[in-house]
Design a protein around this motif. Sequence first.
Motif, PDB file in Angstrom:
ATOM      1  N   SER A 198      58.661  -9.386 123.029  1.00 24.71           N
ATOM      2  CA  SER A 198      59.781  -9.521 123.944  1.00 24.71           C
ATOM      3  C   SER A 198      60.849  -8.495 123.552  1.00 24.71           C
ATOM      4  O   SER A 198      61.095  -8.249 122.363  1.00 24.71           O
ATOM      5  CB  SER A 198      60.326 -10.944 123.841  1.00 24.71           C
ATOM      6  N   CYS A 200      63.984  -8.168 123.242  1.00 29.44           N
ATOM      7  CA  CYS A 200      65.066  -8.461 122.293  1.00 29.44           C
ATOM      8  C   CYS A 200      64.555  -8.821 120.908  1.00 29.44           C
ATOM      9  O   CYS A 200      65.341  -8.886 119.961  1.00 29.44           O
ATOM     10  CB  CYS A 200      65.939  -9.587 122.824  1.00 29.44           C
ATOM     11  N   GLU A 201      63.277  -9.082 120.775  1.00 30.08           N
ATOM     12  CA  GLU A 201      62.724  -9.462 119.475  1.00 30.08           C
ATOM     13  C   GLU A 201      62.143  -8.275 118.717  1.00 30.08           C
ATOM     14  O   GLU A 201      61.959  -8.341 117.498  1.00 30.08           O
ATOM     15  CB  GLU A 201      61.628 -10.522 119.655  1.00 30.08           C
ATOM     16  N   VAL A 202      61.827  -7.213 119.448  1.00 26.78           N
ATOM     17  CA  VAL A 202      61.193  -6.063 118.794  1.00 26.78           C
ATOM     18  C   VAL A 202      62.204  -5.363 117.903  1.00 26.78           C
ATOM     19  O   VAL A 202      63.294  -4.989 118.348  1.00 26.78           O
ATOM     20  CB  VAL A 202      60.615  -5.078 119.834  1.00 26.78           C
TER      21      VAL A 202
END
Lengths: 335, 335, 335, 335
Positions: A198, A200-202
């Motif tokens: 996702s 925003c998680e990378v």
Amino acid sequence: MLKTVIVGASGYTGAELTRMVHLHPQLELTGLYVSENSTDAGKPISDLHGTLKGLIDLPLLPLSSVESVAQTADVVLLATAHEVSHDIAPVFLAQGCKVFDLSGAFRVQSDSFYTTFYGFEHQYSDWLDKAVYGLAEWNHEAIATADLIAVPGCYPTASQLALKPLIDNGLLDLNQWPVINAVSGASGAGRKASMTNSFCEVSLHAYGIFSHRHQPEIATHLGCDVIFTPHLGNFKRGILATITAKLADDVTESAVSDALESAYQDMPLVRPLGAGQSAKLQSVQHTGFCDIGWSVKGQHVILTSAIDNLLKGAASQAMQCINIRFGFAPLTAIV
Amino acid sequence: MLKTVIVGASGYTGAELTRMVHLHPQLELTGLYVSENSTDAGKPISDLHGTLKGLIDLPLLPLSSVESVAQTADVVLLATAHEVSHDIAPVFLAQGCKVFDLSGAFRVQSDSFYTTFYGFEHQYSDWLDKAVYGLAEWNHEAIATADLIAVPGCYPTASQLALKPLIDNGLLDLNQWPVINAVSGASGAGRKASMTNSFCEVSLHAYGIFSHRHQPEIATHLGCDVIFTPHLGNFKRGILATITAKLADDVTESAVSDALESAYQDMPLVRPLGAGQSAKLQSVQHTGFCDIGWSVKGQHVILTSAIDNLLKGAASQAMQCINIRFGFAPLTAIV
Amino acid sequence: MLKTVIVGASGYTGAELTRMVHLHPQLELTGLYVSENSTDAGKPISDLHGTLKGLIDLPLLPLSSVESVAQTADVVLLATAHEVSHDIAPVFLAQGCKVFDLSGAFRVQSDSFYTTFYGFEHQYSDWLDKAVYGLAEWNHEAIATADLIAVPGCYPTASQLALKPLIDNGLLDLNQWPVINAVSGASGAGRKASMTNSFCEVSLHAYGIFSHRHQPEIATHLGCDVIFTPHLGNFKRGILATITAKLADDVTESAVSDALESAYQDMPLVRPLGAGQSAKLQSVQHTGFCDIGWSVKGQHVILTSAIDNLLKGAASQAMQCINIRFGFAPLTAIV
Amino acid sequence: MLKTVIVGASGYTGAELTRMVHLHPQLELTGLYVSENSTDAGKPISDLHGTLKGLIDLPLLPLSSVESVAQTADVVLLATAHEVSHDIAPVFLAQGCKVFDLSGAFRVQSDSFYTTFYGFEHQYSDWLDKAVYGLAEWNHEAIATADLIAVPGCYPTASQLALKPLIDNGLLDLNQWPVINAVSGASGAGRKASMTNSFCEVSLHAYGIFSHRHQPEIATHLGCDVIFTPHLGNFKRGILATITAKLADDVTESAVSDALESAYQDMPLVRPLGAGQSAKLQSVQHTGFCDIGWSVKGQHVILTSAIDNLLKGAASQAMQCINIRFGFAPLTAIV
């Protein structure tokens, strides 16, 4: 014109294969397939991959009967999950298709490898024996006559192209295991919704430490132990591998240069950058090249190797294998 | 110390609220809740949001009984889906909690708005009537005595803070609808796995054209029609709104400057940048500020307004409302 | 084979031109030039643009005598600063070269335009009069016989391709000026060291508000006023323009669809996406396409138009002009 | 209140120092300085760093007389070039200031180090001898009484915090040099215009291979050889170091865990994540934390260590040193 089908065409590698088969003057793209119950079945591939719109608007077809597809195809490209390739490659092969498998299902000639690293028991020892590892620059002769080509993984391609010339020339002290640190773009995880990928998680981090499937693939084909640490990077495509190794006694920088430059002097898709140079991701993104830089100090060498994970690490290397297998000009549809 | 619970604490806004409540000397963080069947229930919040590790390792609790949580809480922050807020806010209110709802469930005092734009029928007209819109710089008096504060959406915050001083001073010719183009970071879509927000799929594009829920929220609270076009940008957080409007006859740049500068002269979290200046995303990311720039030429004004969507567009504006509601120093836990 | 030289080959557009001329079977790349005192003079172009390594390693030559270069060239591509193009294009033209100028020096047939917007007095009214504006899809006939083709700017290309079909069909109420908001990748600023383009400083913001040179270029060629607000985005290449306009009375969505679809039905490089669709940057990056989406509600239309700023906004549009000018197949070296 | 001046306040580290000194209740920010001929002299710092606007709008003053500034200051923070720190630190010290130098000028107690790695001859052997290395978690006692604190470099901080507990406990076989691969955000290169850091040029690659100044800094303070390979990453801030080392005979994973966990059990700014965990850049960006993960297999350990290069790798570590030096609460102005 060879009738060519792509199975697993909906993914990022599938889209690149589609583009290249379409470009290739000796291949005719006769079918794009996805798994039978895929929600993408029926859609034009260009709905999923907007760059293809207007160029290739073929529908993604559900692969309901492998056998009947096999009967119409000369060349089969499998951009499918390991277990799927394992199951369907033999069906295509039985119908006389030439199969280029981009999964890990036929890369290592050891049954136990699959139970340990892939979690399934391999049923086709005969095909494992006959499968040829498609590291294009190093396995030309075997690829030229194979029925089943196991196209290498992305990390293994970047790693082996840098290390193989040194190992084959005996330039490394392998008592000390080469350390491969590699960073891949997020497309390496495939086209799917997941928290890990996702947006925003990378964020740069190592994963699969001491446990990634590509470690034994690299070690087996190099014939030596290596430590391999993959990382997820905050970019879409590309792999940069930085490799630290110990040199054998009295090995000089010019010996390293000679090994790399002579290995690839007639291989236009691998670009040795010269001693003191460092490979840069941007120079290979969206290309079929592998760039390799190296530096020597004292008893150590540091190599940097960059590829596009979807191209030299997957689709364009498959295309190199096709060109070798059928005697087409080596760069057709690639450069 | 006011006992404070956060519902919907697992998301990006929830994590920011958690951090700020923890920082706030007059609030005591007494519970972090997620929906009853969330797979995150039981995990420490810092497992999901690594920045909080060591600071706040409280577990995410399943919200099994709203009523019993309500009995222990003074302040309730709802970072929940619209339908969830709609259902649970009245339960908290019935127990005397002060509720700060970050969803859209109580933002517009019209029942039909919810059937049209949110797809559910609103059951609590009474609370809709009593709810106060928490645009902190503009609604101080009402917020100070409200039981239920509907914290504005991210795009509406950026848009209204720029436009309201001009509209309230009659500086615009509203026969021509203001055009709001805004770009939001991917965190605006929330913390979840989806193809749209998958790293490799995120690429600047407009979405929700003529149909986004924030358009009527903006139009209702500004009291005029607007054209609002949201975009997804390839960054994690922040919103930049670029607004083009027609000026009323004879309105000069200095009238625009006066309106904006006097509106915010005692409002430290809104920074009018001056005529000819342009707001920049980076200056407000990870802050509670809204930066506003403006330029006038002939009959037109262009305003640029930048906020952090998770802070001034959500969590820090909620904190402003708490500070106003309970008479705390206005910047507590924000700057 | 037409002898082709590129002046200003060291920049991002220059590198794309170099790649395409190299690919083009009817063009022979005979020289890459930079300004006489450039520190890049003498270096292989592939030292600056690593993707070209092994493909094109020609040196960047200092342009010491325009006249002598002109004597050896059939086709000249100018990826130079406006003032430079202004000075040297006439020298090439005097020697009979066909000149494709990617700067702004010959785009608008008005002397005063240059003093106002470019800060220099135009010396070549005659060439301004003869220059043909290279908006490839719209100016085929004039391009086919021109000596000097002024290739449009990047923002003007994205903007005009979307608006022209509506304006030419009388579908817009132009009393209300169309509002063009566009976001460009950082490569639009060229290949040079600057604080503005420094990695840590790049962050979404508007610039050149009411003052960008591309506004009069767009307005002149569309024949109507427009409000144009460019933005810098945090990506390397691509432009997304979002355009809001008022429709003339009684214009329906299907009239808009008809205008766009019929305008481009035989134009493969412009892809009308259909009503309700939105152009996405990623679908056009690294391609010569322009994608256009549109939506209509009440009296307004919103258009989104996406191109690669270095290709359809510069190099590949120049190549389209070459193909038109010399009667080559229209997509040669582009798709 | 200690009067505090920051020299080199215009850079990224300078801005973070400014923010933290402003937050610190026992420090009074009395002057922000830049070099005498800086074009930034006279501007408010918030013109350069928009986040500070409205919070700290102090002007950047030209440092024309070091001595007179020294006479008014208790605490001096030097975020200056190595040579500048070398020249001016002794002047501040002579006036009795406590100096916290963020450059490399006093980090290694060897004159020859400076001629070899920094290209200047060190003139102040006495101060080199007295300077204390400010690795906050490891040098508390010496920092508490020092006049001159040499705050460690960013890469050395990430590297040493991970390796030191293992080395000090004799857990590594140092005959095989630890291999440190680290990736830094572009802010590590400072705030300046350069081609290398130009947005379109930044792309993951290794640099300074076998030659970076931080290698001898790390090796000296760890007391062992290491191979250190820095990389530039395509993000603004943060460093991730991935470290591969050989364990001494019979060292188990739990011995590694014990060493790391006990080293930092009372050190809240270093967060050991546990065996099998991997540090993630995003968890430490914009924070003063260092996250450390580790995994053991056979004879090897892989450590991952993440910091914000501008904070734990520079400004917040300087603030830790100030807090230690003056006996303030350890997390003041940091968390």
